[in-house]
Motif scaffolding. Sequence first.
Motif: not given
Length: 172
Positions: A44-68
């Motif tokens: 139940n840890s906090t999901i931290i998505l950082s260093d995002l640009a306001a560029d209207n581009m979709e970013r992705s984070w793969s799930g698993g041990s290095g993600g959610e």
Amino acid sequence: MLVVGMLYYQPVNAEASPSATQTLEAEVEPTVAIAAEWAGGGNNSTIILSDLAADNMERSWSGGSGGEQVHSYSNVAIDLYVRAAGDLTNGSNTISLDLLKYADYGASVSKTSFTTEYVRVLLGWDPPSQGGRVTVPVDLFLTVPFATPPGVYTTTIYHAAVQENAEQPTSP
């Protein structure tokens, strides 16, 4: 008086045995138990998505041990649901919830925008081996629109589980 008291005295004799046997019954109830984890941060840890640009581009984070990822410790098959509290907010600034998406869940769940209503993502997720857990990855996607003011934007992601084929959760 002494004679009367002796007439009513009946000694009790018990035989000792080298063993005793009793049956013990322990009834284990159905248990539905899950936890979500972000990048090795613990249950139940906090999901931290950082260093995002306001560029209207979709970013992705793969799930698993290095993600959610979501873990099940249940002892029965479960159905897993997901929802979000609402738009991502930073004071009066928002990022629309439809720009936050999920996918995979170990079942090839298609990329889908979060909603504020529970959506079933797994049906009949089998329990782990006794003493263990089973885990599914959760891919996340976020688009930050052009000109979004800087700051930390938040929402809450809810995962809820019910025993397989039970009623859909309504809270939290």
